[in-house]
Scaffold this active site. Structure first.
Site, PDB file in Angstrom:
ATOM      1  N   ASP A  60       0.361  -3.533   2.603  1.00 11.88           N
ATOM      2  CA  ASP A  60      -0.343  -4.150   3.725  1.00 11.88           C
ATOM      3  C   ASP A  60       0.331  -5.567   3.774  1.00 11.88           C
ATOM      4  O   ASP A  60       0.277  -6.390   2.831  1.00 11.88           O
ATOM      5  CB  ASP A  60      -1.815  -4.547   3.211  1.00 11.88           C
ATOM      6  CG  ASP A  60      -2.694  -4.951   4.284  1.00 11.88           C
ATOM      7  OD1 ASP A  60      -2.064  -5.364   5.358  1.00 11.88           O
ATOM      8  OD2 ASP A  60      -3.991  -4.940   4.222  1.00 11.88           O
ATOM      9  N   ALA A  84       5.146  -3.237  12.638  1.00 10.81           N
ATOM     10  CA  ALA A  84       3.932  -3.151  12.294  1.00 10.81           C
ATOM     11  C   ALA A  84       2.829  -3.887  12.884  1.00 10.81           C
ATOM     12  O   ALA A  84       2.972  -4.966  13.158  1.00 10.81           O
ATOM     13  CB  ALA A  84       3.753  -3.736  10.711  1.00 10.81           C
ATOM     14  N   SER A 127       6.230  -5.750  24.224  1.00  8.01           N
ATOM     15  CA  SER A 127       5.613  -4.787  25.193  1.00  8.01           C
ATOM     16  C   SER A 127       5.654  -5.422  26.605  1.00  8.01           C
ATOM     17  O   SER A 127       5.694  -6.611  26.748  1.00  8.01           O
ATOM     18  CB  SER A 127       4.200  -4.584  24.743  1.00  8.01           C
ATOM     19  OG  SER A 127       3.280  -4.113  25.825  1.00  8.01           O
ATOM     20  N   TYR A 152      -4.669  -6.722  22.357  1.00  7.27           N
ATOM     21  CA  TYR A 152      -3.359  -6.299  21.760  1.00  7.27           C
ATOM     22  C   TYR A 152      -2.102  -6.979  22.648  1.00  7.27           C
ATOM     23  O   TYR A 152      -1.305  -7.586  21.876  1.00  7.27           O
ATOM     24  CB  TYR A 152      -3.296  -4.741  21.865  1.00  7.27           C
ATOM     25  CG  TYR A 152      -1.983  -4.214  22.063  1.00  7.27           C
ATOM     26  CD1 TYR A 152      -1.256  -4.167  20.915  1.00  7.27           C
ATOM     27  CD2 TYR A 152      -1.487  -3.821  23.434  1.00  7.27           C
ATOM     28  CE1 TYR A 152       0.182  -3.648  20.968  1.00  7.27           C
ATOM     29  CE2 TYR A 152       0.169  -3.299  23.261  1.00  7.27           C
ATOM     30  CZ  TYR A 152       0.698  -3.162  22.158  1.00  7.27           C
ATOM     31  OH  TYR A 152       1.745  -2.805  22.234  1.00  7.27           O
ATOM     32  N   LYS A 156       1.255  -9.475  21.613  1.00  6.09           N
ATOM     33  CA  LYS A 156       2.670  -9.690  21.696  1.00  6.09           C
ATOM     34  C   LYS A 156       3.249 -10.904  22.482  1.00  6.09           C
ATOM     35  O   LYS A 156       4.185 -11.238  22.015  1.00  6.09           O
ATOM     36  CB  LYS A 156       3.012  -8.442  22.616  1.00  6.09           C
ATOM     37  CG  LYS A 156       2.478  -6.844  22.110  1.00  6.09           C
ATOM     38  CD  LYS A 156       3.559  -6.721  20.643  1.00  6.09           C
ATOM     39  CE  LYS A 156       3.268  -5.482  20.107  1.00  6.09           C
ATOM     40  NZ  LYS A 156       3.953  -5.155  18.821  1.00  6.09           N
ATOM     41  N   PHE A 181       8.300  -0.492  28.013  1.00  4.82           N
ATOM     42  CA  PHE A 181       7.370  -0.001  29.076  1.00  4.82           C
ATOM     43  C   PHE A 181       6.521   0.934  28.507  1.00  4.82           C
ATOM     44  O   PHE A 181       5.743   0.849  27.677  1.00  4.82           O
ATOM     45  CB  PHE A 181       8.132   0.339  30.270  1.00  4.82           C
ATOM     46  CG  PHE A 181       8.511  -1.010  31.077  1.00  4.82           C
ATOM     47  CD1 PHE A 181       7.788  -1.291  32.201  1.00  4.82           C
ATOM     48  CD2 PHE A 181       9.395  -1.914  30.552  1.00  4.82           C
ATOM     49  CE1 PHE A 181       8.064  -2.515  32.760  1.00  4.82           C
ATOM     50  CE2 PHE A 181       9.588  -3.245  31.087  1.00  4.82           C
ATOM     51  CZ  PHE A 181       8.739  -3.468  32.159  1.00  4.82           C
ATOM     52  N   ASN A 202      -2.951   7.103  24.606  1.00  5.50           N
ATOM     53  CA  ASN A 202      -2.112   7.384  25.576  1.00  5.50           C
ATOM     54  C   ASN A 202      -1.963   8.663  26.311  1.00  5.50           C
ATOM     55  O   ASN A 202      -2.565   9.644  25.783  1.00  5.50           O
ATOM     56  CB  ASN A 202      -0.479   6.898  24.923  1.00  5.50           C
ATOM     57  CG  ASN A 202      -0.518   5.588  24.531  1.00  5.50           C
ATOM     58  OD1 ASN A 202      -1.202   4.387  24.621  1.00  5.50           O
ATOM     59  ND2 ASN A 202       0.360   5.703  23.081  1.00  5.50           N
TER      60      ASN A 202
END
Length: 343
Positions: A60, A84, A127, A152, A156, A181, A202
């Site tokens: 972890d 990760a 992303s 989320y 990024k 993408f 997704n």
């Protein structure tokens, strides 16, 4: 001597495909993964494809002490490819603290531990969400980054800001942030693919699970967008094309070919496919019918997102090679293999 590369989150979807490409390009790979959204069986799958079982540590990365130990043990590594992270957009909205804690602690601990051990090359899994709602299309790296809709996505964007600060403070350190993408597809062998825990977030794994009888119905969120068929358009890219870009990027750093201490590249096809394009192509490729229903728009969805990949082509010599039909047929082969395994 093979160059050793540490891959965090290497048992995950994109990570495992990248590990395969690294091995096939004669790199030695060490996978660090806590298996929170993956399985150790992935190591067996990688071995089936490559004949190599990469070194693995169940760790972890939020644990600073354990992270330091594993980087000391592999201080001969030449670089890190960092996957990760928690990645479910919807869950991040419901549990933002979980996402900020996991995605930032794992990043910060990795950066600190590797720099202490002289491992100064870093590829970041970013992303297209960092662009928010773009004002112009296609999206280029010159587009301003914006506050993404989800926690989320925001991890990024902030992570890229952390990398910007870190590379400026550490002259020896170089990083490339690859802005994906919409990755879909699976390895041509059918041995490696996307394996989400629980209900897929997704589109593609949801579609294949419906076709396999695991799920009942696909909800298409909105058919009144200003697009050719009213459904949202996205830039879908084959995961193997994506994985190959990571190998090219780490080679760029190892050769000191980068032009800046932190570089950004879009990874997509430069083409936009609507949700109905994906559904219709799946039905055509697999000769099957999907049960789907048009429903209301989903909060936060934008009509159209697709990339300009000119910079990746110019600087990395990379371009996506696989078409939508390849993405779909490989996804379906992977899904069928999974269902056969479970019988």
């Amino acid at each position: 001597m093979k160059s050793k590369i540490i891959v965090t989150g290497g048992c995950g979807y994109i990570g495992s495909h990248t590990v395969i490409e690294l091995i096939e390009n004669d790199f030695e790979v060490v996978i660090l993964d806590d298996l929170s959204n993956s399985t150790e069986k992935t190591l067996e799958r990688i071995h089936k494809v490559t004949g190599v079982t990469p070194a693995f540590a169940n760790i972890d990365l939020k644990n600073e002490t354990e992270t330091n130990k594993v980087f000391v043990a592999h201080n001969d590594a030449k670089g890190v490819i960092h996957f990760a992270a928690h990645k479910a957009v919807g869950e991040s909205v419901q549990e933002p603290i979980k996402y900020y804690k996991n995605n930032f602690y794992s990043l910060l601990n990795s950066l600190e531990a590797q720099s202490k051990n002289g491992i100064n090359n870093f590829i970041f899994s970013s992303s297209a969400t960092v662009y928010g709602t773009p004002e112009t299309l296609p999206i280029t790296e010159k587009n301003e980054t914006q506050r993404p809709f989800s926690p989320y996505g925001n991890t990024k964007k902030i992570a890229e800001e952390i990398l910007d600060d870190f590379t400026k403070s550490n002259e020896a350190f170089s990083a490339i942030s690859l802005r994906y993408f919409n990755p879909i597809g699976a390895h041509s062998s059918g041995e490696i693919g996307e394996l989400p825990s629980g209900i897929p977030n997704n589109l593609m794994p949801y579609i294949t699970q419906i076709a396999a009888g695991v799920r009942d119905k696909l909800m298409v969120y909105g058919n009144d967008y200003p697009t050719k068929d009213g459904t949202p358009i996205r830039d879908y890219i084959h995961v193997v094309d994506l994985a190959k870009a990571h190998v090219i990027a780490i080679k760029r750093l190892l050769k000191n070919d980068q032009e800046k201490s932190l570089e950004f590249f879009n990874l997509g096809t430069g083409l936009g496919y609507s949700v109905l394009d994906v559904i219709n192509t799946f039905e055509s490729v697999t000769n099957s019918k999907l049960n789907y229903e048009i429903t209301d728009r989903r909060a936060g969805d934008v009509p159209c997102l697709y990339a300009s990949t000119d910079l990746a082509k110019e600087k990395l010599g990379w371009t996506a090679e696989r078409e939508l039909s390849d993405m779909i047929s490989s996804s379906w082969k992977w899904e069928q293999n999974l269902r056969n395994e479970s019988k």
